[in-house]
Scaffold this motif. Structure first.
Motif, PDB file in Angstrom:
ATOM      1  N   LYS A 385      22.685  64.406  93.974  1.00 49.76           N
ATOM      2  CA  LYS A 385      23.597  63.265  94.081  1.00 49.76           C
ATOM      3  C   LYS A 385      24.981  63.723  94.542  1.00 49.76           C
ATOM      4  O   LYS A 385      25.457  64.813  94.205  1.00 49.76           O
ATOM      5  CB  LYS A 385      23.717  62.542  92.730  1.00 49.76           C
ATOM      6  N   ILE A 386      25.640  62.862  95.309  1.00 50.29           N
ATOM      7  CA  ILE A 386      26.981  63.167  95.820  1.00 50.29           C
ATOM      8  C   ILE A 386      28.012  62.952  94.708  1.00 50.29           C
ATOM      9  O   ILE A 386      27.950  61.965  93.961  1.00 50.29           O
ATOM     10  CB  ILE A 386      27.321  62.274  97.023  1.00 50.29           C
ATOM     11  N   ALA A 387      28.947  63.879  94.603  1.00 48.65           N
ATOM     12  CA  ALA A 387      30.053  63.759  93.657  1.00 48.65           C
ATOM     13  C   ALA A 387      31.367  63.711  94.423  1.00 48.65           C
ATOM     14  O   ALA A 387      31.606  64.533  95.319  1.00 48.65           O
ATOM     15  CB  ALA A 387      30.055  64.928  92.673  1.00 48.65           C
ATOM     16  N   LEU A 388      32.213  62.733  94.107  1.00 43.27           N
ATOM     17  CA  LEU A 388      33.562  62.645  94.660  1.00 43.27           C
ATOM     18  C   LEU A 388      34.538  63.164  93.608  1.00 43.27           C
ATOM     19  O   LEU A 388      34.478  62.752  92.452  1.00 43.27           O
ATOM     20  CB  LEU A 388      33.896  61.196  95.030  1.00 43.27           C
ATOM     21  N   ARG A 389      35.447  64.037  94.024  1.00 47.93           N
ATOM     22  CA  ARG A 389      36.360  64.661  93.074  1.00 47.93           C
ATOM     23  C   ARG A 389      37.799  64.613  93.580  1.00 47.93           C
ATOM     24  O   ARG A 389      38.043  64.529  94.783  1.00 47.93           O
ATOM     25  CB  ARG A 389      35.957  66.121  92.826  1.00 47.93           C
ATOM     26  N   VAL A 390      38.723  64.677  92.621  1.00 47.77           N
ATOM     27  CA  VAL A 390      40.149  64.759  92.953  1.00 47.77           C
ATOM     28  C   VAL A 390      40.487  66.222  93.203  1.00 47.77           C
ATOM     29  O   VAL A 390      40.325  67.052  92.305  1.00 47.77           O
ATOM     30  CB  VAL A 390      41.023  64.216  91.809  1.00 47.77           C
ATOM     31  N   LEU A 439      37.533  56.245  92.636  1.00 47.60           N
ATOM     32  CA  LEU A 439      36.132  56.513  92.977  1.00 47.60           C
ATOM     33  C   LEU A 439      35.675  57.888  92.494  1.00 47.60           C
ATOM     34  O   LEU A 439      34.475  58.158  92.458  1.00 47.60           O
ATOM     35  CB  LEU A 439      35.937  56.436  94.500  1.00 47.60           C
ATOM     36  N   ALA A 440      36.611  58.756  92.139  1.00 46.90           N
ATOM     37  CA  ALA A 440      36.269  60.132  91.764  1.00 46.90           C
ATOM     38  C   ALA A 440      35.673  60.179  90.362  1.00 46.90           C
ATOM     39  O   ALA A 440      36.114  59.485  89.448  1.00 46.90           O
ATOM     40  CB  ALA A 440      37.511  61.024  91.832  1.00 46.90           C
ATOM     41  N   GLY A 441      34.653  61.033  90.214  1.00 46.78           N
ATOM     42  CA  GLY A 441      34.043  61.193  88.898  1.00 46.78           C
ATOM     43  C   GLY A 441      34.960  61.886  87.913  1.00 46.78           C
ATOM     44  O   GLY A 441      34.788  61.738  86.693  1.00 46.78           O
ATOM     45  N   ASP A 442      35.938  62.653  88.405  1.00 45.35           N
ATOM     46  CA  ASP A 442      36.871  63.352  87.518  1.00 45.35           C
ATOM     47  C   ASP A 442      38.280  62.779  87.642  1.00 45.35           C
ATOM     48  O   ASP A 442      39.268  63.523  87.597  1.00 45.35           O
ATOM     49  CB  ASP A 442      36.877  64.853  87.809  1.00 45.35           C
ATOM     50  N   LEU A 511      41.919  55.714  83.139  1.00 46.75           N
ATOM     51  CA  LEU A 511      41.490  56.795  84.035  1.00 46.75           C
ATOM     52  C   LEU A 511      39.986  56.983  83.882  1.00 46.75           C
ATOM     53  O   LEU A 511      39.496  57.986  83.357  1.00 46.75           O
ATOM     54  CB  LEU A 511      42.252  58.076  83.724  1.00 46.75           C
ATOM     55  N   LYS A 512      39.271  55.978  84.355  1.00 45.82           N
ATOM     56  CA  LYS A 512      37.818  55.946  84.268  1.00 45.82           C
ATOM     57  C   LYS A 512      37.253  55.584  85.628  1.00 45.82           C
ATOM     58  O   LYS A 512      37.758  54.679  86.295  1.00 45.82           O
ATOM     59  CB  LYS A 512      37.392  54.912  83.223  1.00 45.82           C
ATOM     60  N   ARG A 513      36.215  56.286  86.022  1.00 47.76           N
ATOM     61  CA  ARG A 513      35.656  56.082  87.358  1.00 47.76           C
ATOM     62  C   ARG A 513      35.189  54.638  87.558  1.00 47.76           C
ATOM     63  O   ARG A 513      34.570  54.043  86.681  1.00 47.76           O
ATOM     64  CB  ARG A 513      34.472  57.025  87.573  1.00 47.76           C
ATOM     65  N   ARG A 514      35.516  54.103  88.739  1.00 40.09           N
ATOM     66  CA  ARG A 514      34.999  52.797  89.142  1.00 40.09           C
ATOM     67  C   ARG A 514      34.223  52.999  90.441  1.00 40.09           C
ATOM     68  O   ARG A 514      34.799  53.365  91.460  1.00 40.09           O
ATOM     69  CB  ARG A 514      36.139  51.800  89.363  1.00 40.09           C
TER      70      ARG A 514
END
Length: 605
Positions: A385-390, A439-442, A511-514
């Protein structure tokens, strides 16, 4: 002449059906299109920024539109050289920004409306930059949802894209569908208008000016050829197989489990043995499909303006080949060059690609189960799965303006602002960063930025009021209700006579992923299309809003209502009127407009 909406609807239908566009230049005589263009442009921050000839939105009138149309009708209209400024970039270099004159902005907006209406239905679904109802979040969401299992990321960046667009390639691309030589000559003249730097005119040999109204749609038309090449040539060539072959190691363990279960069934044993449980745990550590299946390939593509990203499932040698073919197509067909320093091939699982300010990587966790509390239950759905991160450098860069020697510090240049403006400024900057990275998971990593900015804000307020951080926190803290529950934030209000007070807020964003985040800013005075239509109706009424006389009128405009100071005996009548109307525009006759700029006295007629 037809209404603007009707003209644009006809062009959209022709674009959807792939029909050529003829007699487009005749629409440059349509007054309704110019009024629509004015309604869209007047509220922009750059409306009162002068171009090379000093003309701005102040003084706009139907007579000025008539003069533009008359010049267009006789093919005498000439776009003036743009005034060029250089704005700094993060890497220390500068980006040239072109500032057109106001008349050129209006004419350019009409060109943009016509081109966008025709070409928008024809653009690729993989293009997200400078398009209606698309943006960074739609591009990132598509990657997160549809790029599962990617092995290699190919990051593409075109060197000086806007400044390198070849005029001949641009015009030949437009001429494929636009069968109107007068319109093509107008665009050619707009592209070659030149620029003023230090008040010296320079020719424009290539590119479109960054800051030009029509530049975004022209760049999309140009780069649509890149989208077509990837979609029609590369993706079919590098997409093979319906599904992966079964992993031999996975299949062997699976067969062993089935043999043991058949033996248990023959013996009528219902309890799962320790041997089966261990084999199932071992199965969790293996991919079900063969990751090296030579008959399985997938290539995916996304583009935002000149930044594009490709995701490839296959060997690295083929990823290198794709990169070289992209570079060759751009060089030979579009006369563009890939930036070698920024065009990278990144292993998706062990590295991270940078795209639109995010880090994009592929997750892998053999022991993480999405459902069920034990290793032998649920599904192992994290892998691939793809993860988007800051990116961590982004957090450091955002914190840097508020730090001194590694600690949050007060900002002296904001000390004299009213409390409402000070809190609003900190809140807007924090909100912009957080909402972009939701959109980031972190996204929780931005808690560091929140603490730094909050401490800096409270220290600035404490320095202003000669108080302490604790007292300022107690004074401004409050609790608000969010979809995730109650959250602590800080608010400052500004009282207004006869109306609800204005409230500026810092924080209050969980600060929760949307997964479907949408940027939701809170401007003090939102500008809507309804206001643009109201301004056009006021302009067409031909009535001065100061002296009430009928006749030719024009629009007096200020940058923002907050710049107007009222409430005293010396306040000019036109200022009081604009404050009462809550508008930064005032429709006045020529005589009253002259008195406004000359500081004259007014008398109602």
């Amino acid at each position: 002449m037809q209404k603007a909406e009707t003209v644009l609807d006809v062009l959209r239908e022709r674009g959807r059906r792939g029909l050529p566009c003829t007699e487009l230049y005749r629409q440059m005589f349509n007054t309704d299109l110019y009024l629509m263009a004015y309604g869209r442009l007047y509220s922009n921050q750059g409306a009162l920024t002068p171009g090379g000839c000093g003309e701005t939105a102040d003084g706009m009138s139907e007579a000025k539109i008539g003069r533009i149309i008359e010049s267009m009708r006789h093919e005498r209209y000439r776009f003036k050289p743009v005034r060029r400024l250089h704005i700094p970039k993060k890497n220390g270099s500068t980006r040239p920004l072109g500032l057109p004159s106001w008349s050129d902005k209006v004419a350019g907006e009409v060109v943009r409306l016509l081109l966008e209406a025709y070409y928008e239905p024809r653009f690729s679904g993989r293009s997200h930059g400078f398009r209606p109802r698309r943006g960074c979040h739609t591009a990132l969401s598509e990657v997160a949802v549809n790029w599962t299992g990617t092995t290699w990321f190919i990051e593409g960046d075109i060197s000086d894209c806007f400044g390198s667009l070849d005029h001949q390639v641009m015009l030949s691309t437009l001429s494929e569908k636009i069968r109107d030589n007068r319109f093509l000559r107008l665009i050619k003249q707009m592209l070659q208008a030149g620029y003023l730097q230090d008040w010296v005119r320079h020719p424009t040999l290539s590119g479109t000016p960054q800051g030009g109204v029509a530049s975004p749609v022209l760049s999309n038309i140009y780069l649509d050829r890149l989208d077509s090449f990837v979609e029609n040539v590369l993706i079919p060539e590098y997409t093979q197989g319906g599904s992966r072959k079964k992993n031999p190691a996975y299949r062997a363990i699976e067969n062993e489990i089935n043999r043991i279960r058949k033996r248990q069934a023959w013996r009528k044993e219902k309890t799962e043995t320790t041997e089966v449980r261990k084999l199932r745990q071992q199965l969790r550590t293996l991919p079900a499909g063969d990751p090296h299946d030579p008959g399985y390939r997938r290539l995916r593509y996304i583009r935002y303006a000149d930044d594009h990203l490709l995701g490839f499932i296959g060997p690295k040698a083929e990823a290198e080949e794709i990169k070289q073919r992209l570079a060759k197509f751009l060089r030979d067909d579009l006369k563009l060059e890939l930036n070698e320093d920024k065009t990278l091939i990144t292993h998706a699982r062990t590295g991270a690609a940078r795209f639109l300010g995010y880090e994009i990587t592929v997750q892998h966790a053999d022991t993480k189960i999405s459902r069920g509390g034990r290793i032998d239950r649920g599904q192992r759905s994290t892998n691939g799965k793809i993860a988007l991160r800051v990116p961590k450098p982004v957090i450091r860069a955002q914190c840097a303006p508020y730090l001194k020697r590694g600690k949050p510090e007060y900002l002296p240049h904001l000390r004299d602002l009213p409390d409402y403006d000070l809190v609003g400024r900190f809140g807007a900057e924090y909100r912009g960063v957080v909402q972009y990275y939701l959109l980031a998971g972190d996204v929780w990593r931005l808690d560091r930025l929140k603490w730094v900015m909050l401490t800096s804000m409270l220290k600035t307020l404490a320095a202003k009021h000669d108080s302490t951080v604790t007292r300022m926190a107690d004074k401004y803290k409050t609790t608000i209700l969010t979809p995730e529950g109650k959250r602590r934030c800080f608010e400052a209000s500004k009282e207004r006579a006869g109306r609800k007070p204005l409230v500026a807020r810092f924080g209050g964003i969980p600060l929760k992923r949307r997964r479907k985040a949408v940027i939701d800013d809170q401007p003090a005075a939102p500008i809507t299309r309804k206001r643009g239509k109201q301004l056009i109706e006021r302009l067409q009424s031909d009535r001065c809003e100061i002296c009430s006389k009928s006749g030719p009128v024009e629009v007096h405009q200020t940058r923002k209502i907050a710049d107007l100071q009222g409430g005293t005996q010396d306040t000019p009548m036109w200022v009081s009127l604009m404050l009462k109307m809550r508008r930064k525009t005032l429709v006045v006759c020529v005589a009253c407009h002259g008195e406004i700029h000359n500081g004259g006295e007014f008398r109602r007629g």
